[in-house]
Scaffold this motif. Structure first.
Motif, PDB file in Angstrom:
ATOM      1  N   HIS A   1      19.914 -17.315  -5.519  1.00 55.42           N
ATOM      2  CA  HIS A   1      18.989 -16.483  -5.099  1.00 55.42           C
ATOM      3  C   HIS A   1      19.212 -14.866  -5.275  1.00 55.42           C
ATOM      4  O   HIS A   1      18.185 -14.146  -5.988  1.00 55.42           O
ATOM      5  CB  HIS A   1      17.936 -17.232  -3.587  1.00 55.42           C
TER       6      HIS A   1
ATOM      7  N   VAL B   1      17.277 -11.525  -7.700  1.00 55.95           N
ATOM      8  CA  VAL B   1      17.265 -10.844  -6.650  1.00 55.95           C
ATOM      9  C   VAL B   1      17.695  -9.552  -7.335  1.00 55.95           C
ATOM     10  O   VAL B   1      16.682  -8.597  -7.817  1.00 55.95           O
ATOM     11  CB  VAL B   1      16.951 -10.568  -5.528  1.00 55.95           C
TER      12      VAL B   1
ATOM     13  N   ARG C   1      10.271  -9.600 -13.269  1.00 56.87           N
ATOM     14  CA  ARG C   1      10.787 -11.356 -12.318  1.00 56.87           C
ATOM     15  C   ARG C   1      10.738 -12.233 -13.424  1.00 56.87           C
ATOM     16  O   ARG C   1      12.134 -12.417 -13.154  1.00 56.87           O
ATOM     17  CB  ARG C   1       9.861 -11.411 -11.357  1.00 56.87           C
TER      18      ARG C   1
ATOM     19  N   GLY D   1       6.849 -17.193  -6.333  1.00 51.90           N
ATOM     20  CA  GLY D   1       6.743 -16.168  -5.079  1.00 51.90           C
ATOM     21  C   GLY D   1       5.021 -15.729  -5.455  1.00 51.90           C
ATOM     22  O   GLY D   1       4.187 -16.379  -5.675  1.00 51.90           O
TER      23      GLY D   1
ATOM     24  N   VAL E   1       9.893 -11.945  -2.241  1.00 53.11           N
ATOM     25  CA  VAL E   1      11.189 -12.242  -2.798  1.00 53.11           C
ATOM     26  C   VAL E   1      11.986 -14.065  -1.776  1.00 53.11           C
ATOM     27  O   VAL E   1      12.815 -14.086  -2.142  1.00 53.11           O
ATOM     28  CB  VAL E   1      12.503 -12.117  -3.913  1.00 53.11           C
TER      29      VAL E   1
ATOM     30  N   SER F   1       9.495 -18.518  -3.486  1.00 53.29           N
ATOM     31  CA  SER F   1       9.916 -17.955  -4.797  1.00 53.29           C
ATOM     32  C   SER F   1      10.746 -19.040  -5.301  1.00 53.29           C
ATOM     33  O   SER F   1      10.370 -19.872  -6.477  1.00 53.29           O
ATOM     34  CB  SER F   1      11.048 -16.794  -4.711  1.00 53.29           C
TER      35      SER F   1
END
Length: 405
Positions: A29, A33, A124, A368, A382, A387
């Motif tokens: 994760h 990000v 995103r 998210g 996030v 998410s």
């Protein structure tokens, strides 16, 4: 179809391979990000997506996609091979943002919230596509269908879906794509099955002009333009299917003491219905010509009449994917199973193009939450739980559609 979709999605969620894929997304994760931040900080206005496209190409290059390339329109495309005996499934996210060159796109972080123009719409999603590839590879997941991953150009505004037009009308995959998913904005609750069509025009009204006092009484293109806007504003349109119009941007003129020789307005016409949009467009064009004729009738044309130039500047086709089709049913089952309450909706997205061609297509979210898209204070959250639940739902939708083995 609902029972079939729910059974298929549950089978995917319960499989050891998908659980492993979920674990990969959770473990990585932070990398996702980081990808969001890296891509967001590359400005990418419509028609100027080259730098971001090259960055996404280099990121995707590390993920083993076959036939990875940047096509003639600027889309980045690459295939994750299936085992065969399946159609070509396309999943896309768009590279461009609505913000002009020079906009400050530095990401500001407050806890789990990230603030920057374009970060949710649609940067995103570009990172989520890469996370899905890593998750599938990390879990050894195979699909019957090949999956075409696309980072496309020209979704926003004046871009007029140019990336999707090329992909479906001129690109190397134009006759092969059987199903299409666009991942656009964080929102998981709205599954877009309707493509809102639009017709956009810049209308320029011209006349000889003159002194506002000395030439008073001759035709004034500003009056013709104002009359056209006023007439359009009184046109009744249906609420179902939703149909709208707007006089949106205007300009022209010379000085406060001059009858202008040219003024212009940009108009936006929209509808969920191809027929209603066509009828509204026809009425709009009639109104413009009627307003010009009226001004030429009311005032003197001794120096010349008002004329009009009508320039199309946008044309997004309307379309629809039946909510009973397995594609939106897979999405609904997957997203509901992850705790989101879904509704089917209409919007203007990359899915308009395949919908208009009769190809099943939907828009889903990237996971998210977020808000203030198309504004300078746009943000996403996030926080890992929401998410990852969204990313899992999206991946399950894709795998159900592509035929997870």
């Amino acid at each position: 179809m609902t029972g079939h979709a729910e059974t298929t999605i549950q089978r995917i969620f319960d499989s050891p391979a998908f659980r492993q894929a979920s674990a990969v997304m959770a473990a990585e994760h932070g990398r996702t990000v980081d990808d969001i931040i890296r891509l967001t900080e590359i400005e990418s206005p419509s028609f100027h997506e080259t730098t971001r496209a090259q960055a996404w190409f280099e990121m995707a290059e590390k993920h083993g996609l076959a036939d990875l390339e940047i096509d003639a329109e600027g889309n980045v495309t690459g295939i994750r091979r299936g085992i065969g005996n399946g159609p070509l499934i396309c999943v896309a996210a768009h590279l461009d943002t609505v913000f002009p060159a020079g906009t400050d796109v530095k990401v500001r972080r407050e806890g789990t919230k990230l603030f920057a123009p374009g970060i949710g719409d649609d940067t995103r999603s570009l990172a989520v596509l890469l996370a899905w590839i890593r998750a599938m590879d990390g879990a050894g997941i195979e699909t019957r269908a090949d999956i075409l991953f696309v980072a496309d150009v020209g979704e926003e505004g004046a871009g007029d879906l140019r990336g999707m037009r090329h992909l479906f009308q001129r690109g190397r995959y134009k006759d092969r794509i059987s199903t299409f998913i666009t991942v656009d904005s964080p929102n998981m609750e709205r599954i877009v099955t309707g493509g809102v069509g639009s017709k956009r025009y810049r209308v320029t009204f011209k006349a000889p002009g003159g002194h506002s006092y000395g030439a008073f009484g001759v035709v004034n293109p500003m009056f013709a333009m104002a009359d056209a806007i006023s007439r359009l504003g009184r046109v009744p349109v249906p609420t179902e299917p939703k149909t709208t119009y707007s006089a949106s941007v205007t300009g022209g003129g010379t000085s406060i003491n001059s009858i202008p020789n040219a003024v212009w307005t940009e108009f936006d016409l929209r509808s969920e219905s191809i027929r209603e949009l066509s009828e509204l467009e026809e009425r709009f064009l009639e109104i413009v010509h009627a307003a010009v004729a009226a001004e030429n009738e009311i005032r003197s044309t001794r120096n010349g009449p008002v004329t009009v130039e009508i320039l199309p500047i946008g044309d997004r086709p309307a379309g629809h994917t039946s909510e009973s089709h397995e594609l939106p049913q897979f999405a609904k089952a997957a997203i509901n199973a992850k705790g989101f309450a879904t509704t089917f909706a209409s919007s203007s997205t990359d899915a308009n193009i395949p919908m208009s061609l009769g190809i099943p297509a939907i828009k889903i979210g990237s996971g998210g939450s977020g808000a203030r898209e198309h504004s300078l204070d746009e943000w996403i959250d996030v926080e890992p739980d929401a998410s990852l639940r969204g990313m899992e739902a999206g991946l399950a939708t894709l795998l159900a559609t592509a035929g997870m083995v």
